[in-house]
Design a protein around this motif. Sequence first.
Motif: not given
Lengths: 429, 294
Positions: A186-190, A248-253, A394-400
């Motif tokens: 997934y496109q973690g940065k967004y 993936a969290m650190g990747m852009d789209h 931000a909440a979804i990023a923190a969850l992932l």
Amino acid sequence: MLAAICFVVLMGCGHNKPSASTTGKIEIEVAVFQGGYGLDFFEKAAREYEKLHPNVRIRVWGNPRIWEQLRTRFVAGDVPDLCWPGWGMDTWALVYDGKVMEMDKYLNQKAYDQDIKWKDTFIPDLLEKGKYRGRYYILPFNNNVFGWWYNVNLFEKHGWKPPKTYEELLKLCEQIKKTGIAPITYQGKYPAYMIRGFLIPWVISAGGLEAFEAAQKLKPGAWKSPAFLKATRMIAELRDKGYFQKGAMGMDHTGAQMEFILGRAAMIPCGTWLRSEMQKQIPPGFKMAYFNPPVLSNGKGDPSITQASAETWIVPKEAKHPDIGADFFRFMTSLKMAKRFVVEKQTLMSIKGSDQVKLPPDLVLPARYLRSAKATWDAEFSDWYKAMNKEIEAAIAALLAGEISPEECCERMERAAAQTRNDPSIPKH
Amino acid sequence: MNKRDKLRAAVVFLAPAMLLYGVFFVLPMVQAFYVALFRWRGVSMEKQFVGIDNFRTLFTGDPVFWQCLSHNLMFLIVSFITIIPLSLFFASVLASRIRGADVYRGIFLFPNVISIVAVAALWSFIYHPTFGILNALLKGIGLGKYATGWLGEPRYALLCVIATSIWYSLGFYIVLLLAGIKSIPTYFYEASALDGAGSWQSFCHVTLPLVWEILKLAVIYLIIHTLNIFGLVWVMTEGGPNYHTETLLTYLYRQAFVQSNFGYATALGVVVFVLILGASLAAGRLMKRETVEF
């Protein structure tokens, strides 16, 4: 930075061009976001319109960051007659500040090349999105379907089938993981991609469309309802089982999409723009296909529900020739022009019947899903309530990232919703 | 040329610059203090006066602001304890006429001539989870278990960005201090050597006091740079994941240009302005020493 902001404001002043050219023709200005679709279609459309209306001259211009220029023009009150302000413009803020023309009187006119009202030519859900307090302001143009994509070559090679249900997804992911390929990236940065690709589809599956609508309407408790809890738990389950690509969290789209194209990840959430965005990187022979996010087999939501959004256009309220601007847009959304846009630009359009052309292979399935969908949805809250949207991202990023539990994630989203609900300065939809 | 003519010449030559500076810098700055008192979406002239509400929300109702501030302070502290000693060290070494000093100086300054966006993109690739050099390096030397997602990891993201920022700016400070050290007359060193001072002693008692003013400048510049950090963070992480790299200016940008809270963003800008001014003055005062004339 501080100076820059004020600079922007100052730059907006003293910008005034005559609208009538020396030839006595009425000149209108059309400002277009110059993204992947370029300007050529709109320029050609302008020339054709000029032939039909010899007294009109249309000046089309655009660039990839057009909202930066338009923002100052709106502040100064010197605006184009029609514009596609692009993704960087807070178009709803313009509506709230009374800078966008009500389109009702135009929409009730006859369509350009069909014997129905103009407004009845649009896919209804997409047109309704632009409504505020009973009036139409923001009009849809081309249309995106958002779901999941799988690598057809990989799937064929291993004999995998795109999963229809969440239960099938879990089994498939286990098989994929054994081959050393990441099942999902997934496109973690967004985080907008994760919200549209994982969270909302599973909320709708678990609690029906009404569970999501309640959340969009900021009903108390809606963002931590059982449906949201279930959806966040599903995300956490995939996370804990290691089905998401590491890092993936650190990747852009484009980074994540590259992983997908290179076959290091088997599936990815994305919209129908995926191929055009990655056109230059896609190796010959690479095949991918769309499917709707896998849903719970005993879910409450109808499995045919599909996400559809649109790129939007507006006629500025202070336009010098709003009637011509609107009429030119009516011309561009005629069935003939819409079909041509679909063929030339390989995207879907928000005009009914515009998909009755030879679609590019990647769009055949999304168009079919869209046509057979019992209902469609869009993450409209992300346009309506920008601050809340940022918190939810931000909440979804923190969850992932494994920082918080599904329960904490829901609590945090609900808090953000409550803050927006209780803030009288934020106009509500 | 009499005094009067001189004055006239000065006015004529200075006026255009002062005018431009005033219109495009001072005026917007003053205006910002005014805009900060409004709720303003920044898309029209519709403004609503809210007094000091923006500042009140910022200080009492916005945890993200404090998070940003702590990240900027982290930036400042880590940069300070690495850049100042390192740049002093390298500058002294390079000043001592070692072979190839010019080449090294070029290498150190090299990152500074690359655009910040390119630096950010370059380092994003270094940190890339699947094909980044950093993970490949770790795997190569048998530390593969430490390979991770770096910019996507809440624990490491900020440190990764700070490391990039240090890599980028170190050369500037080295060259700054090098110029200072080079301007110290060699007879001071000769005299201290005659008195039996070793290289450490001559560094402490000759170099340091004589570059102190330049060092002060470096520290103030460091404060401004770290509190104003924007481009690097915006390109590398956009403040994510989950605000872990959000800084004052990325937050300001988001508030203004994404969330259409121009009034609020401007209030934040005013706070950053006061903060930088205060910190710079404080640093200047803390580092006050009797200037050594030479």
